[in-house]
Design a protein around this motif. Structure first.
Motif, short mmCIF file in Angstrom:
data_model
loop_
_atom_site.label_atom_id
_atom_site.label_comp_id
_atom_site.label_asym_id
_atom_site.label_seq_id
_atom_site.Cartn_x
_atom_site.Cartn_y
_atom_site.Cartn_z
N CYS A 40 20.17 -22.36 22.46
CA CYS A 40 19.44 -21.29 21.77
C CYS A 40 20.32 -20.09 21.50
CB CYS A 40 18.15 -20.93 22.51
SG CYS A 40 16.92 -22.24 22.38
N PHE A 41 21.11 -20.19 20.45
CA PHE A 41 22.03 -19.15 19.98
C PHE A 41 23.14 -18.86 20.98
CE2 PHE A 41 17.63 -17.68 18.64
CZ PHE A 41 17.60 -18.44 17.49
N GLY A 42 23.37 -19.80 21.91
CA GLY A 42 24.38 -19.62 22.93
C GLY A 42 23.97 -18.65 24.03
N VAL A 43 22.70 -18.28 24.06
CA VAL A 43 22.21 -17.27 25.01
C VAL A 43 21.92 -17.86 26.38
CG1 VAL A 43 20.36 -15.62 25.49
CG2 VAL A 43 21.22 -15.88 23.15
N PHE A 44 21.20 -18.97 26.43
CA PHE A 44 20.67 -19.47 27.69
C PHE A 44 21.51 -20.60 28.26
CE2 PHE A 44 17.01 -17.90 25.21
CZ PHE A 44 16.71 -16.81 26.00
N THR A 45 21.66 -20.58 29.58
CA THR A 45 22.34 -21.66 30.27
C THR A 45 21.33 -22.75 30.61
OG1 THR A 45 21.97 -20.74 32.46
CG2 THR A 45 23.98 -20.04 31.32
N ARG A 46 21.84 -23.85 31.03
CA ARG A 46 21.00 -24.97 31.46
C ARG A 46 20.02 -24.53 32.54
NH1 ARG A 46 24.89 -29.14 33.10
NH2 ARG A 46 24.93 -29.57 30.89
N SER A 47 20.49 -23.80 33.53
CA SER A 47 19.62 -23.39 34.63
C SER A 47 18.58 -22.36 34.19
CB SER A 47 20.45 -22.85 35.81
OG SER A 47 21.18 -21.71 35.41
N ASP A 48 18.85 -21.57 33.15
CA ASP A 48 17.86 -20.61 32.64
C ASP A 48 16.59 -21.32 32.17
OD1 ASP A 48 19.54 -18.39 32.99
OD2 ASP A 48 20.28 -18.48 30.92
N LEU A 49 16.77 -22.42 31.44
CA LEU A 49 15.64 -23.09 30.79
C LEU A 49 15.06 -24.27 31.57
CD1 LEU A 49 16.79 -23.04 27.06
CD2 LEU A 49 15.39 -21.38 28.29
N GLU A 50 15.74 -24.74 32.60
CA GLU A 50 15.25 -25.90 33.35
C GLU A 50 13.81 -25.78 33.85
OE1 GLU A 50 18.30 -26.71 36.26
OE2 GLU A 50 19.17 -28.26 34.99
N PRO A 51 13.35 -24.60 34.30
CA PRO A 51 11.96 -24.53 34.77
C PRO A 51 10.92 -24.87 33.70
CG PRO A 51 13.18 -22.59 35.48
CD PRO A 51 14.06 -23.34 34.52
N LEU A 52 11.28 -24.79 32.43
CA LEU A 52 10.34 -25.04 31.34
C LEU A 52 10.42 -26.48 30.81
CD1 LEU A 52 11.00 -21.73 29.41
CD2 LEU A 52 9.05 -22.25 30.89
N MET A 53 11.36 -27.26 31.29
CA MET A 53 11.59 -28.58 30.71
C MET A 53 10.62 -29.66 31.18
SD MET A 53 13.94 -28.26 28.47
CE MET A 53 13.26 -26.65 28.15
N GLY A 54 10.29 -29.69 32.45
CA GLY A 54 9.46 -30.77 32.96
C GLY A 54 10.25 -32.07 32.99
N ASP A 55 9.52 -33.18 33.06
CA ASP A 55 10.14 -34.50 33.13
C ASP A 55 10.35 -35.05 31.74
OD1 ASP A 55 9.90 -34.29 35.89
OD2 ASP A 55 7.94 -35.26 35.90
N GLY A 56 11.26 -36.00 31.61
CA GLY A 56 11.49 -36.65 30.33
C GLY A 56 12.86 -37.27 30.28
N GLU A 57 13.16 -37.84 29.13
CA GLU A 57 14.42 -38.53 28.97
C GLU A 57 15.34 -37.87 27.96
OE1 GLU A 57 13.75 -42.66 28.21
OE2 GLU A 57 12.34 -42.84 29.87
N ALA A 58 14.84 -37.56 26.77
CA ALA A 58 15.70 -37.08 25.70
C ALA A 58 15.39 -35.63 25.33
CB ALA A 58 15.52 -37.96 24.46
N VAL A 59 16.44 -34.81 25.33
CA VAL A 59 16.33 -33.41 24.92
C VAL A 59 16.87 -33.29 23.50
CG1 VAL A 59 17.17 -31.06 25.33
CG2 VAL A 59 16.61 -32.53 27.25
N THR A 60 16.11 -32.59 22.65
CA THR A 60 16.56 -32.30 21.29
C THR A 60 16.54 -30.79 21.10
OG1 THR A 60 15.52 -34.34 20.54
CG2 THR A 60 16.13 -32.74 18.85
N VAL A 61 17.66 -30.24 20.67
CA VAL A 61 17.76 -28.81 20.38
C VAL A 61 18.02 -28.67 18.89
CG1 VAL A 61 19.02 -26.67 20.84
CG2 VAL A 61 18.71 -28.34 22.67
N SER A 62 17.18 -27.88 18.22
CA SER A 62 17.39 -27.66 16.79
C SER A 62 17.44 -26.16 16.52
CB SER A 62 16.28 -28.31 15.96
OG SER A 62 15.03 -27.76 16.30
#
Length: 183
Positions: A40-62
């Motif tokens: 997200c515009f190079g702003v957020f690290t993996r650990s910043d957004l992990e609490p919002l991800m939940g479970d799953g297999e494939a991540v898509t960033v657009s």
């Protein structure tokens, strides 16, 4: 059939059944998806957004790689999906100076939104935050609106507002630099 053989068959059957149940449990609960190191515009690290991800297999960033807005490029949006389901939405919008952003009144849902002391005007919900500010610079002046929202269904109740306040604080500082707000 001998008693020992019957006992062995029962034990084997129980082990097979236990393995099948365990396999189904693992299928239902997929591992947390792997986010890019920065997003997200190079702003957020993996650990910043992990609490919002939940479970799953494939991540898509657009979305674009940055939020460098100007008179020609007036908005940028970043979406993060997990298995096709929206998890995070981050947006920036630029308008000419004097054209403030209209925020419709919030509904009477509980819990009510609260003011967020960032920018010139901010608001915070359980599912996101929005900030507006006026950017006055020597070369360019404009209005800037930043918003972010996320899926909080996998978070412990009562923790999302602190997370969104932290995310918006980080986003605001980065967006001011990227858009050259006040420069």
């Amino acid at each position: 059939m001998g008693r020992a053989l019957r006992t062995l068959l029962l034990i084997a059957g129980a082990l097979i059944a236990a393995a099948a149940v365990a396999g189904r449990a693992e299928e239902k609960k997929a591992a947390a998806p792997q986010l890019p190191e920065r997003t997200c515009f190079g702003v957020f690290t993996r650990s910043d957004l992990e609490p919002l991800m939940g479970d799953g297999e494939a991540v898509t960033v657009s979305g674009p790689t940055d939020a460098r807005l100007n008179a020609q490029r007036r908005s940028a949006t970043c979406n993060v999906d997990v298995d096709g389901r929206g998890r995070v939405l981050v947006a920036a919008t630029r308008q000419p100076l004097g054209q403030s952003f209209f925020w419709p009144p919030t509904d009477r849902s509980e819990p009510a939104p609260e003011p967020l002391a960032l920018g010139d005007r901010g608001i915070l919900w359980d599912t996101g935050a929005r900030v507006a500010l006026t950017c006055k610079g020597a070369a360019d002046s404009f209005e800037l609106e930043l918003s972010l929202s996320g899926s909080v269904e996998h978070m412990k109740p009562g923790t999302s507002r602190a997370l969104f306040t932290s995310l918006m604080t980080k986003y605001l500082e980065s967006a001011k630099q990227q858009t050259q707000c006040g420069v």
